[in-house]
Design a protein around this motif. Structure first.
Motif, PDB file in Angstrom:
ATOM      1  N   LEU A 115       0.818  -1.209   0.000  1.00 59.14           N
ATOM      2  CA  LEU A 115       0.000   0.000   0.000  1.00 59.14           C
ATOM      3  C   LEU A 115       0.855   1.265   0.000  1.00 59.14           C
ATOM      4  O   LEU A 115       0.438   2.292  -0.521  1.00 59.14           O
ATOM      5  CB  LEU A 115      -0.932   0.021   1.214  1.00 59.14           C
ATOM      6  CG  LEU A 115      -2.111  -0.933   1.123  1.00 59.14           C
ATOM      7  CD1 LEU A 115      -2.780  -1.089   2.470  1.00 59.14           C
ATOM      8  CD2 LEU A 115      -3.100  -0.443   0.073  1.00 59.14           C
ATOM      9  N   GLY A 116       2.040   1.220   0.607  1.00 57.73           N
ATOM     10  CA  GLY A 116       2.864   2.415   0.618  1.00 57.73           C
ATOM     11  C   GLY A 116       4.156   2.242   1.376  1.00 57.73           C
ATOM     12  O   GLY A 116       4.328   1.288   2.137  1.00 57.73           O
ATOM     13  N   ASP A 117       5.058   3.194   1.176  1.00 57.92           N
ATOM     14  CA  ASP A 117       6.338   3.184   1.873  1.00 57.92           C
ATOM     15  C   ASP A 117       6.210   3.667   3.310  1.00 57.92           C
ATOM     16  O   ASP A 117       7.147   3.540   4.100  1.00 57.92           O
ATOM     17  CB  ASP A 117       7.364   4.047   1.129  1.00 57.92           C
ATOM     18  CG  ASP A 117       7.833   3.394  -0.163  1.00 57.92           C
ATOM     19  OD1 ASP A 117       7.852   2.146  -0.229  1.00 57.92           O
ATOM     20  OD2 ASP A 117       8.181   4.127  -1.104  1.00 57.92           O
ATOM     21  N   ASN A 118       5.064   4.249   3.655  1.00 62.66           N
ATOM     22  CA  ASN A 118       4.796   4.716   5.014  1.00 62.66           C
ATOM     23  C   ASN A 118       3.278   4.784   5.195  1.00 62.66           C
ATOM     24  O   ASN A 118       2.519   4.592   4.240  1.00 62.66           O
ATOM     25  CB  ASN A 118       5.459   6.078   5.276  1.00 62.66           C
ATOM     26  CG  ASN A 118       5.054   7.107   4.246  1.00 62.66           C
ATOM     27  OD1 ASN A 118       3.871   7.360   4.026  1.00 62.66           O
ATOM     28  ND2 ASN A 118       6.035   7.728   3.605  1.00 62.66           N
ATOM     29  N   ALA A 119       2.851   5.102   6.409  1.00 58.99           N
ATOM     30  CA  ALA A 119       1.421   5.112   6.715  1.00 58.99           C
ATOM     31  C   ALA A 119       0.666   6.164   5.911  1.00 58.99           C
ATOM     32  O   ALA A 119      -0.426   5.898   5.403  1.00 58.99           O
ATOM     33  CB  ALA A 119       1.207   5.337   8.213  1.00 58.99           C
ATOM     34  N   THR A 120       1.244   7.339   5.778  1.00 59.19           N
ATOM     35  CA  THR A 120       0.582   8.420   5.045  1.00 59.19           C
ATOM     36  C   THR A 120       0.310   8.014   3.596  1.00 59.19           C
ATOM     37  O   THR A 120      -0.806   8.169   3.094  1.00 59.19           O
ATOM     38  CB  THR A 120       1.432   9.701   5.079  1.00 59.19           C
ATOM     39  OG1 THR A 120       1.652  10.069   6.442  1.00 59.19           O
ATOM     40  CG2 THR A 120       0.770  10.839   4.337  1.00 59.19           C
TER      41      THR A 120
END
Length: 138
Positions: A115-120
């Motif tokens: 989903l992504g490299d970080n939560a944001t």
């Protein structure tokens, strides 16, 4: 994050700088045999214990879900092979169809991909973006 994503998160109880007590969540995960990494703790502190009503996609994302059975939930070996690092379950997304996972480096995955490299980035892709990058496509 986009205005729409921020609004949906805020409507669910999230706010910038949010930091909750995660001792009970960590204890639960450790009792199930998971090593809870610093990046996982950071994610849970900010986004744990939320039930996010994603009105854009008509889905619910639940970081208040408690895993109760390590054997049933599995160790996510296949997903860890693709991610090339250890993963810890932190909730359910897509109306409980997919497990939400955070890696020891802070990247966010679900049962079907990244989903992504970080939560944001993960929340933006999940709620108001292009969704998951399927395993093997990154």
């Amino acid at each position: 994050m986009s205005e729409e994503t921020v609004k949906i998160l805020e409507d669910s109880g999230w706010h910038e700088g949010r930091s909750i007590n995660i001792d009970e969540i960590i204890e639960n995960l450790e009792q199930l045999g998971y090593e809870v990494f610093l990046e996982v703790k950071s994610f849970l502190s900010e986004f744990g214990n939320l039930v996010i009503e994603d009105v854009i996609n008509d889905e619910t994302h639940d970081t208040s879900f408690r895993f109760t059975n390590y054997d049933r939930q599995g160790t996510f070996k296949t997903e860890e092979k693709y991610a090339q690092e250890k993963l810890v379950p932190v909730g359910l997304i897509d109306s409980d169809f997919l497990v939400l996972l955070v890696s020891e480096s802070g990247k966010v995955y679900c049962s079907t991909g990244k989903l992504g490299d970080n939560a944001t980035e993960a929340w933006e892709r999940l709620i108001n973006g292009s969704g998951v990058k399927v395993w093997g496509s990154f």
